[in-house]
Structure formats: structure tokens, C-alpha cells
Motif scaffolding. Structure first.
Motif, PDB file in Angstrom:
ATOM      1  N   CYS A   1      31.513 107.171  20.542  1.00 54.73           N
ATOM      2  CA  CYS A   1      30.272 107.784  20.401  1.00 54.73           C
ATOM      3  C   CYS A   1      29.068 106.870  19.971  1.00 54.73           C
ATOM      4  O   CYS A   1      29.338 105.902  19.571  1.00 54.73           O
ATOM      5  N   GLY A   2      27.821 107.295  20.320  1.00 55.44           N
ATOM      6  CA  GLY A   2      26.659 106.311  19.890  1.00 55.44           C
ATOM      7  C   GLY A   2      25.898 105.934  21.103  1.00 55.44           C
ATOM      8  O   GLY A   2      25.815 106.700  22.201  1.00 55.44           O
ATOM      9  N   CYS A   3      24.999 104.984  20.932  1.00 58.51           N
ATOM     10  CA  CYS A   3      24.213 104.551  21.932  1.00 58.51           C
ATOM     11  C   CYS A   3      24.450 103.399  22.639  1.00 58.51           C
ATOM     12  O   CYS A   3      25.002 102.171  22.128  1.00 58.51           O
ATOM     13  N   TYR A   4      24.442 103.254  23.691  1.00 55.21           N
ATOM     14  CA  TYR A   4      24.950 102.057  24.984  1.00 55.21           C
ATOM     15  C   TYR A   4      24.188 101.930  26.095  1.00 55.21           C
ATOM     16  O   TYR A   4      23.645 102.625  26.525  1.00 55.21           O
ATOM     17  N   GLU A   5      24.076 100.672  26.228  1.00 61.75           N
ATOM     18  CA  GLU A   5      23.874 100.046  27.424  1.00 61.75           C
ATOM     19  C   GLU A   5      25.124  99.947  28.415  1.00 61.75           C
ATOM     20  O   GLU A   5      26.052  99.647  28.073  1.00 61.75           O
TER      21      GLU A   5
ATOM     22  N   ILE B   1      38.848 100.267  24.075  1.00 62.43           N
ATOM     23  CA  ILE B   1      37.808  99.817  23.093  1.00 62.43           C
ATOM     24  C   ILE B   1      37.659  98.394  22.979  1.00 62.43           C
ATOM     25  O   ILE B   1      38.703  97.736  23.085  1.00 62.43           O
ATOM     26  N   THR B   2      36.540  98.130  23.119  1.00 63.92           N
ATOM     27  CA  THR B   2      36.404  96.553  23.022  1.00 63.92           C
ATOM     28  C   THR B   2      35.490  95.968  21.718  1.00 63.92           C
ATOM     29  O   THR B   2      35.003  96.948  20.908  1.00 63.92           O
ATOM     30  N   ASN B   3      35.218  94.724  21.639  1.00 61.93           N
ATOM     31  CA  ASN B   3      34.527  94.414  20.557  1.00 61.93           C
ATOM     32  C   ASN B   3      33.052  94.693  20.658  1.00 61.93           C
ATOM     33  O   ASN B   3      32.402  94.981  19.452  1.00 61.93           O
ATOM     34  N   GLU B   4      32.483  94.938  21.825  1.00 61.01           N
ATOM     35  CA  GLU B   4      31.283  95.181  22.124  1.00 61.01           C
ATOM     36  C   GLU B   4      30.930  96.732  22.307  1.00 61.01           C
ATOM     37  O   GLU B   4      29.945  97.191  22.229  1.00 61.01           O
ATOM     38  N   GLY B   5      31.987  97.411  22.452  1.00 58.81           N
ATOM     39  CA  GLY B   5      31.965  98.865  22.658  1.00 58.81           C
ATOM     40  C   GLY B   5      33.117  99.413  23.205  1.00 58.81           C
ATOM     41  O   GLY B   5      33.964  99.652  22.646  1.00 58.81           O
ATOM     42  N   TRP B   6      32.982  99.661  24.728  1.00 57.81           N
ATOM     43  CA  TRP B   6      34.330 100.555  25.156  1.00 57.81           C
ATOM     44  C   TRP B   6      34.320 100.197  26.653  1.00 57.81           C
ATOM     45  O   TRP B   6      32.914 100.048  27.248  1.00 57.81           O
ATOM     46  N   ILE B   7      35.364 100.393  27.602  1.00 59.23           N
ATOM     47  CA  ILE B   7      35.085 100.258  28.938  1.00 59.23           C
ATOM     48  C   ILE B   7      35.777 101.470  29.372  1.00 59.23           C
ATOM     49  O   ILE B   7      36.891 102.077  29.055  1.00 59.23           O
ATOM     50  N   HIS B   8      35.409 101.928  30.727  1.00 55.78           N
ATOM     51  CA  HIS B   8      36.102 102.925  31.537  1.00 55.78           C
ATOM     52  C   HIS B   8      36.357 102.303  33.033  1.00 55.78           C
ATOM     53  O   HIS B   8      35.642 101.987  33.673  1.00 55.78           O
ATOM     54  N   ASP B   9      37.764 102.012  33.068  1.00 56.94           N
ATOM     55  CA  ASP B   9      38.272 101.105  33.998  1.00 56.94           C
ATOM     56  C   ASP B   9      38.900 102.050  34.914  1.00 56.94           C
ATOM     57  O   ASP B   9      39.686 102.882  34.504  1.00 56.94           O
ATOM     58  N   GLN B  10      38.699 101.708  36.385  1.00 55.12           N
ATOM     59  CA  GLN B  10      39.180 102.721  37.158  1.00 55.12           C
ATOM     60  C   GLN B  10      39.812 102.119  38.443  1.00 55.12           C
ATOM     61  O   GLN B  10      39.224 101.132  39.128  1.00 55.12           O
ATOM     62  N   ASP B  11      41.156 102.724  38.822  1.00 48.95           N
ATOM     63  CA  ASP B  11      41.545 102.372  40.051  1.00 48.95           C
ATOM     64  C   ASP B  11      41.616 103.590  40.986  1.00 48.95           C
ATOM     65  O   ASP B  11      42.441 104.374  40.486  1.00 48.95           O
ATOM     66  N   ASN B  12      41.007 103.848  41.696  1.00 43.17           N
ATOM     67  CA  ASN B  12      40.826 105.134  42.758  1.00 43.17           C
ATOM     68  C   ASN B  12      41.411 104.826  44.298  1.00 43.17           C
ATOM     69  O   ASN B  12      41.104 103.957  44.805  1.00 43.17           O
ATOM     70  N   ASN B  13      42.243 105.906  44.629  1.00 45.57           N
ATOM     71  CA  ASN B  13      42.398 105.964  45.991  1.00 45.57           C
ATOM     72  C   ASN B  13      41.765 107.304  46.639  1.00 45.57           C
ATOM     73  O   ASN B  13      41.508 108.272  46.088  1.00 45.57           O
TER      74      ASN B  13
ATOM     75  N   THR C   1      31.020  99.900  31.743  1.00 50.56           N
ATOM     76  CA  THR C   1      31.022  98.951  30.731  1.00 50.56           C
ATOM     77  C   THR C   1      30.009  99.482  29.918  1.00 50.56           C
ATOM     78  O   THR C   1      28.744  99.531  30.051  1.00 50.56           O
ATOM     79  N   TYR C   2      30.356  99.880  28.599  1.00 50.71           N
ATOM     80  CA  TYR C   2      29.797 100.505  27.313  1.00 50.71           C
ATOM     81  C   TYR C   2      29.135  99.511  26.425  1.00 50.71           C
ATOM     82  O   TYR C   2      29.992  99.165  25.706  1.00 50.71           O
ATOM     83  N   LYS C   3      28.007  98.904  26.310  1.00 50.47           N
ATOM     84  CA  LYS C   3      27.678  98.011  25.126  1.00 50.47           C
ATOM     85  C   LYS C   3      27.142  98.542  24.351  1.00 50.47           C
ATOM     86  O   LYS C   3      25.902  99.014  24.468  1.00 50.47           O
TER      87      LYS C   3
END
Length: 302
Positions: free
Chosen positions: A35-39, A192-204, A225-227
Motif C-alpha cells: 500500500c502507499g504512493c508509487y511511481e 517486496i524490494t528495498n524501493e517498494g515492490w515488483i509484479h513480475d510476470q511470465d505469460n503464455n 515496478t512500484y517505487k
């Protein structure tokens, strides 16, 4: 000796229960850390193609950026609800767009899994299969279903992540442009990362036809990438939610009632030549409980 053995068994049970509770609380904190504000940067590219058509044209590489507020909507013992709100336009005149929503449910056994052509199958999982897991339920901008799956949050070496593979309809960036496939088999990883979080996807990108094996048309890599930035940059979204959250609580309540029927779901793509979001976001649409009930019911194919 028997008393000692019995005491030891109860002691171990107590220890394991305490460990499970601590793990659950760690999971909850990790989920709410999104949660929060992200670039946000949205990056997608086709990696491999398997079409036998020599005229096949892959999707263009996509690079987008935005400012997004992730609002904590509900936080109870076994459920966390987070609404994404996208902020577009100039900083001095921002416009807020209700974006996707994600619900996290602990040891949830009731899932709606995507099939094909706007159809979802109700699936009830065995309790032992979801022990210690969280299901992520993802919803469209109009709070209709999108995709969901269950997996375990993993906390190792100071890093936290969750990964699941599930079927889904075509993403918004594709369904108005592509008609050569009809299902996306998504592998979603949240970390979760040091700067925020990531949504990583591998899609078929999959062609699905009744009575036939799925055909993988192409594969795609996605990375959102959520910073984290200061919450004050997302004041417009926070204020929008304060003004509109009660209306959308009614929409969620109606969908919850639909899901509680625990039966397969088939949704009409359009009613009166408009998708559901166009009805709900129309300025003239009054979001009363009765109006919301009626319009959503018209989208449920009988």
C-alpha cells in the motif's frame, strides 16, 4: 513417562501454532507493505512466438509509466483488500482513474478460475491444499472478476515473495487489439524490494478451443515496478477515494453476493452496447444499491 510424553505433544502443538500465527502476521505485514504512493513502470515484451503463420505480427513492446495510490480498503483477520487508483494528467490538475483491485484471503478454499470467453468456473479446494496459503483475487476496474490463485508467501534471507500460475482473460492492453488468442496463462510473482515492490510476470498467450488441447501462440515477459514515493504526491487519489468509497462498497457487496452463489459464472461482454465499467462510471448513473444490483445482474448470462 506418559504424562511427560503428553505434555511434550501439547508443548510442540503450542509451539507450531505460535509459529504459524507469527508467519501469518508476517504475511499480512508484507501484503500491506504494497500500500502507499508509487511511481510505477509497466514494461511488456513478447519473448518467443510459436505461430505457424508467417504473417504473424507480435505485440509491440510496451513501456508506460504512471503514479499510483494503493489504498488499504479492508484489513481483517483473514482478508486484506487493496484498491489501486491511477493518477494521470498534470500535477496541478490531476485526474484519478479507478484501476485494478486485489483481495488477499488466508486459507481460502473458494475460487473462481477463468475458463474462456468471459466464463469463470467455481472451484472448491481441499482445506489441506491451502493450509498456510493466501489466495490473491484480482478484479477489473468495475470490480468484476479477472483472475485468482493460491500460494504461500515465502520469507527467505530478508526477502519476501509470492508466486502463482493461473488462467486469465486477455489483459486490457491486448483485448482491443488481438483476436488470435483468447486466454492468458499468467505466472504472477509479487516481491517486496528495498524501493517498494515488483509484479513480475511470465505469460503464455493461449488459443483455447473446447475439446482440444491448448495451443501456446506466444510468450510474454512483464515487469511492473512500484517505487515508493511520498504519500503527499497521491493526495488527489486519497481525496477521490474519500468521496467515492461508499459507492464502490455497494458494488463490491453486490459482487460478493454473486460469488456467494458458488456456481459457474458467465458474463456478457456488453449490455446496450456498453461494457459494465461504462455503465458504472457514467455521470448519469446513480450508484444506489438497487441500480447497482440491476445493472450487474444484466451482465450475468443466464
Amino acid at each position: 513417562m506418559k504424562r511427560v510424553a503428553i505434555f511434550s505433544v501439547f508443548s510442540l502443538a503450542f509451539v507450531f501454532a505460535a509459529m504459524a500465527q507469527n508467519k501469518k502476521e508476517q504475511d499480512k505485514k508484507t501484503i500491506k507493505d504494497m500500500c502507499g504512493c508509487y511511481e510505477v513502470s509497466f514494461d511488456f515484451a513478447e519473448t518467443f512466438e510459436y505461430s505457424k503463420d508467417t504473417a504473424y505480427v507480435p505485440s509491440k513492446v510496451k513501456h508506460d509509466k504512471g503514479l499510483e495510490w494503493v489504498q488499504l480498503v479492508d484489513d481483517t483477520a483473514d482478508k486484506i483488500v487493496m484498491q489501486h487508483l491511477l493518477i494521470v494528467g498534470k500535477p496541478d490538475s490531476p485526474h484519478v482513474i479507478k484501476h485494478w483491485r486485489q483481495d488477499w484471503l488466508y486459507e481460502n478454499t473458494d475460487l473462481y478460475t477463468y475458463d474462456v470467453n468471459n466464463k469463470w468456473k467455481y472451484v472448491q479446494l481441499p482445506r489441506e491444499e491451502v493450509k498456510g496459503q493466501w489466495s490473491q483475487k484480482v478484479f477489473q476496474v468495475d470490480d468484476s472478476p479477472r483472475y485468482e490463485g493460491s500460494a504461500t508467501w515465502v520469507h527467505v534471507d530478508g526477502k519476501s515473495s509470492w508466486e502463482n500460475t493461473t488462467d486469465a482473460p486477455l489483459p486490457r492492453r491486448e483485448y482491443t487489439k488481438r483476436s488470435d488468442y483468447n486466454v492468458t496463462v499468467r505466472t504472477n510473482k509479487h516481491a517486496i524490494t528495498n524501493e517498494g515492490w515488483i509484479h513480475d510476470q511470465d505469460n503464455n498467450k493461449v488459443i483455447r478451443k473446447e475439446g482440444q488441447e491448448d495451443i501456446v501462440l506466444a510468450q510474454e515477459k512483464g515487469l511492473n515496478t512500484y517505487k515508493k514515493v511520498d504519500d503527499t504526491r497521491c493526495l488527489a487519489a486519497q481525496n477521490w477515494w474519500k468521496e467515492n468509497h461508499q459507492d464502490w462498497a455497494l458494488v463490491r457487496a453486490k459482487w460478493d453476493a454473486v460469488f456467494a452463489r458458488k456456481s459457474n459464472l458467465h458474463l456478457n461482454a456488453k449490455v446496450d452496447d456498453k461494457p459494465l465499467y461504462a455503465h458504472l462510471f457514467a455521470k448519469e448513473f446513480v450508484k444506489s444499491e438497487d441500480n447497482i444490483d440491476k445493472i450487474i445482474e444484466t451482465f450475468i448470462a443466464k
